[in-house]
Scaffold this motif. Structure first.
Motif, PDB file in Angstrom:
ATOM      1  N   LEU A   7       0.604  -1.148  -0.666  1.00 37.94           N
ATOM      2  CA  LEU A   7       0.301   0.004  -0.098  1.00 37.94           C
ATOM      3  C   LEU A   7       0.624   1.095  -0.385  1.00 37.94           C
ATOM      4  O   LEU A   7       0.319   2.268  -0.711  1.00 37.94           O
ATOM      5  CB  LEU A   7      -1.194  -0.594   1.126  1.00 37.94           C
ATOM      6  CG  LEU A   7      -1.963   1.720   1.600  1.00 37.94           C
ATOM      7  CD1 LEU A   7      -2.875   1.534   0.251  1.00 37.94           C
ATOM      8  CD2 LEU A   7      -2.666   1.098   3.084  1.00 37.94           C
ATOM      9  N   TRP A   8       2.075   1.120   0.760  1.00 40.32           N
ATOM     10  CA  TRP A   8       3.057   2.370   0.876  1.00 40.32           C
ATOM     11  C   TRP A   8       3.672   2.439  -0.962  1.00 40.32           C
ATOM     12  O   TRP A   8       3.986   4.084  -0.835  1.00 40.32           O
ATOM     13  CB  TRP A   8       3.724   2.127   1.861  1.00 40.32           C
ATOM     14  CG  TRP A   8       2.963   3.023   3.053  1.00 40.32           C
ATOM     15  CD1 TRP A   8       2.389   2.196   4.404  1.00 40.32           C
ATOM     16  CD2 TRP A   8       2.435   4.430   3.367  1.00 40.32           C
ATOM     17  NE1 TRP A   8       2.434   3.179   5.140  1.00 40.32           N
ATOM     18  CE2 TRP A   8       2.317   4.184   4.562  1.00 40.32           C
ATOM     19  CE3 TRP A   8       3.225   4.877   2.744  1.00 40.32           C
ATOM     20  CZ2 TRP A   8       1.675   5.764   5.532  1.00 40.32           C
ATOM     21  CZ3 TRP A   8       2.826   6.912   3.617  1.00 40.32           C
ATOM     22  CH2 TRP A   8       2.593   6.577   4.221  1.00 40.32           C
ATOM     23  N   ALA A   9       3.865   0.771  -0.869  1.00 36.65           N
ATOM     24  CA  ALA A   9       4.654   1.272  -2.484  1.00 36.65           C
ATOM     25  C   ALA A   9       3.838   2.429  -3.342  1.00 36.65           C
ATOM     26  O   ALA A   9       4.605   3.097  -3.883  1.00 36.65           O
ATOM     27  CB  ALA A   9       4.855   0.267  -3.094  1.00 36.65           C
ATOM     28  N   LEU A 104       4.765   7.168 -21.753  1.00 37.51           N
ATOM     29  CA  LEU A 104       4.032   6.134 -21.191  1.00 37.51           C
ATOM     30  C   LEU A 104       3.942   5.873 -19.898  1.00 37.51           C
ATOM     31  O   LEU A 104       4.104   4.916 -18.912  1.00 37.51           O
ATOM     32  CB  LEU A 104       4.901   5.358 -21.727  1.00 37.51           C
ATOM     33  CG  LEU A 104       4.342   3.704 -22.041  1.00 37.51           C
ATOM     34  CD1 LEU A 104       3.347   3.006 -22.111  1.00 37.51           C
ATOM     35  CD2 LEU A 104       5.617   2.980 -23.187  1.00 37.51           C
ATOM     36  N   ASN A 105       6.063   6.080 -19.425  1.00 38.11           N
ATOM     37  CA  ASN A 105       6.264   5.526 -18.615  1.00 38.11           C
ATOM     38  C   ASN A 105       5.952   6.298 -17.315  1.00 38.11           C
ATOM     39  O   ASN A 105       5.383   5.285 -15.904  1.00 38.11           O
ATOM     40  CB  ASN A 105       7.841   6.005 -18.140  1.00 38.11           C
ATOM     41  CG  ASN A 105       9.128   5.745 -19.461  1.00 38.11           C
ATOM     42  OD1 ASN A 105       8.550   4.652 -19.516  1.00 38.11           O
ATOM     43  ND2 ASN A 105       9.684   5.998 -19.589  1.00 38.11           N
ATOM     44  N   TRP A 111      -0.566   4.382 -13.069  1.00 36.69           N
ATOM     45  CA  TRP A 111      -1.662   3.279 -13.123  1.00 36.69           C
ATOM     46  C   TRP A 111      -1.431   2.306 -12.180  1.00 36.69           C
ATOM     47  O   TRP A 111      -1.356   1.429 -11.040  1.00 36.69           O
ATOM     48  CB  TRP A 111      -2.024   2.674 -14.528  1.00 36.69           C
ATOM     49  CG  TRP A 111      -2.875   3.242 -15.094  1.00 36.69           C
ATOM     50  CD1 TRP A 111      -2.754   4.558 -16.049  1.00 36.69           C
ATOM     51  CD2 TRP A 111      -4.407   3.222 -15.168  1.00 36.69           C
ATOM     52  NE1 TRP A 111      -3.377   4.630 -17.050  1.00 36.69           N
ATOM     53  CE2 TRP A 111      -4.707   4.121 -15.415  1.00 36.69           C
ATOM     54  CE3 TRP A 111      -5.010   2.758 -13.872  1.00 36.69           C
ATOM     55  CZ2 TRP A 111      -6.176   4.334 -15.896  1.00 36.69           C
ATOM     56  CZ3 TRP A 111      -6.256   2.772 -13.936  1.00 36.69           C
ATOM     57  CH2 TRP A 111      -6.828   3.588 -15.051  1.00 36.69           C
ATOM     58  N   GLY A 112       0.327   2.318 -12.159  1.00 39.01           N
ATOM     59  CA  GLY A 112       0.720   0.728 -10.455  1.00 39.01           C
ATOM     60  C   GLY A 112       0.350   1.744  -9.501  1.00 39.01           C
ATOM     61  O   GLY A 112      -0.036   1.148  -9.258  1.00 39.01           O
ATOM     62  N   VAL A 121      -9.516  -0.913  -8.864  1.00 40.40           N
ATOM     63  CA  VAL A 121      -9.185  -1.312 -10.435  1.00 40.40           C
ATOM     64  C   VAL A 121      -8.225  -2.349 -10.186  1.00 40.40           C
ATOM     65  O   VAL A 121      -8.681  -3.135 -11.401  1.00 40.40           O
ATOM     66  CB  VAL A 121      -7.480  -0.502 -10.046  1.00 40.40           C
ATOM     67  CG1 VAL A 121      -6.867  -0.006 -11.034  1.00 40.40           C
ATOM     68  CG2 VAL A 121      -7.560   0.949 -10.192  1.00 40.40           C
ATOM     69  N   ARG A 122      -8.175  -3.253  -9.268  1.00 43.18           N
ATOM     70  CA  ARG A 122      -6.910  -4.029  -9.288  1.00 43.18           C
ATOM     71  C   ARG A 122      -8.469  -5.174  -9.229  1.00 43.18           C
ATOM     72  O   ARG A 122      -8.204  -6.782  -9.886  1.00 43.18           O
ATOM     73  CB  ARG A 122      -6.917  -4.626  -8.054  1.00 43.18           C
ATOM     74  CG  ARG A 122      -6.036  -4.005  -7.092  1.00 43.18           C
ATOM     75  CD  ARG A 122      -4.567  -4.923  -6.417  1.00 43.18           C
ATOM     76  NE  ARG A 122      -5.655  -5.000  -4.691  1.00 43.18           N
ATOM     77  CZ  ARG A 122      -5.695  -3.872  -4.941  1.00 43.18           C
ATOM     78  NH1 ARG A 122      -4.977  -2.808  -4.342  1.00 43.18           N
ATOM     79  NH2 ARG A 122      -6.534  -3.821  -3.547  1.00 43.18           N
ATOM     80  N   ARG A 123      -9.899  -5.372  -9.874  1.00 38.68           N
ATOM     81  CA  ARG A 123     -10.539  -6.321  -9.608  1.00 38.68           C
ATOM     82  C   ARG A 123     -11.134  -5.944 -11.028  1.00 38.68           C
ATOM     83  O   ARG A 123     -11.317  -7.423 -11.837  1.00 38.68           O
ATOM     84  CB  ARG A 123     -12.242  -5.789  -9.150  1.00 38.68           C
ATOM     85  CG  ARG A 123     -12.096  -6.472  -7.363  1.00 38.68           C
ATOM     86  CD  ARG A 123     -13.906  -5.913  -7.024  1.00 38.68           C
ATOM     87  NE  ARG A 123     -14.658  -4.678  -7.256  1.00 38.68           N
ATOM     88  CZ  ARG A 123     -13.750  -4.267  -5.651  1.00 38.68           C
ATOM     89  NH1 ARG A 123     -13.652  -4.630  -4.644  1.00 38.68           N
ATOM     90  NH2 ARG A 123     -14.338  -2.547  -6.248  1.00 38.68           N
TER      91      ARG A 123
END
Length: 129
Positions: A7-9, A104-105, A111-112, A121-123
Motif C-alpha cells: 500500500l505504501w509503495a 508512457l513511463n 496506473w501502477g 482497479v485490481r478487480r
C-alpha cells in the motif's frame, strides 16, 4: 487485501506522479518562457492563454487522481493527456526514450500506483502473476 508495504509503495508511486504533474501544471500556469518556447517548437499555440489552459487541465486531472474517490477518473483523463503528448512527440520525431516514451513511463507509474492503492482497479485489471 493488500499488504501494508505494498500500500505504501502504491502511495509513493502515485505521489511521485502527482508531484511531477503538479510541477508541470504549475509552470504552465505562470507560464514560464520555456513553456512558450517549447510550445512554439512543438507546433502548438505559443500563447500564454494556451499554456494556462494546459496547466489548468493538467492540475484538474491531477487533483482528480490525487483524491481517492476520483482517482480512477483522474487516471483515465491523465492517460488521454499523456497519449496526446506521446502523439505530439511521435509527430515531431523527438528522441524516443527521453521525450516520446516519457508519457508512457509516467502513465505506468501512475496506473501502477492506483492499481496498488485501489481494490476497484485490481478487480477490473487483475494481476497476471
Amino acid at each position: 487485501m493488500i499488504s501494508h508495504p505494498a500500500l505504501w509503495a502504491g502511495r509513493v508511486m502515485s505521489g511521485l506522479a502527482i508531484l511531477f504533474l503538479l510541477f508541470d501544471g504549475t509552470i504552465k500556469l505562470v507560464p514560464l518562457d520555456i513553456v512558450i518556447a517549447t510550445s512554439k517548437e512543438m507546433g502548438l499555440p505559443a500563447t500564454d492563454s494556451f499554456a494556462r489552459f494546459l496547466g489548468v487541465v493538467t492540475l484538474a486531472c491531477t487533483a482528480l487522481y490525487a483524491w481517492p474517490r476520483t482517482a480512477l477518473l483522474g487516471a483515465v483523463l491523465l492517460t488521454g493527456l499523456f497519449g496526446g503528448a506521446i502523439g505530439t512527440h511521435l509527430k515531431l520525431d523527438s528522441p524516443l526514450f527521453s521525450h516520446t516514451l516519457f508519457g508512457l513511463n509516467l502513465g505506468i507509474l501512475m496506473w501502477g500506483g492506483v492499481w496498488v492503492r485501489d481494490p476497484r482497479v485490481r478487480r477490473v485489471m487483475p494481476s497476471i502473476a
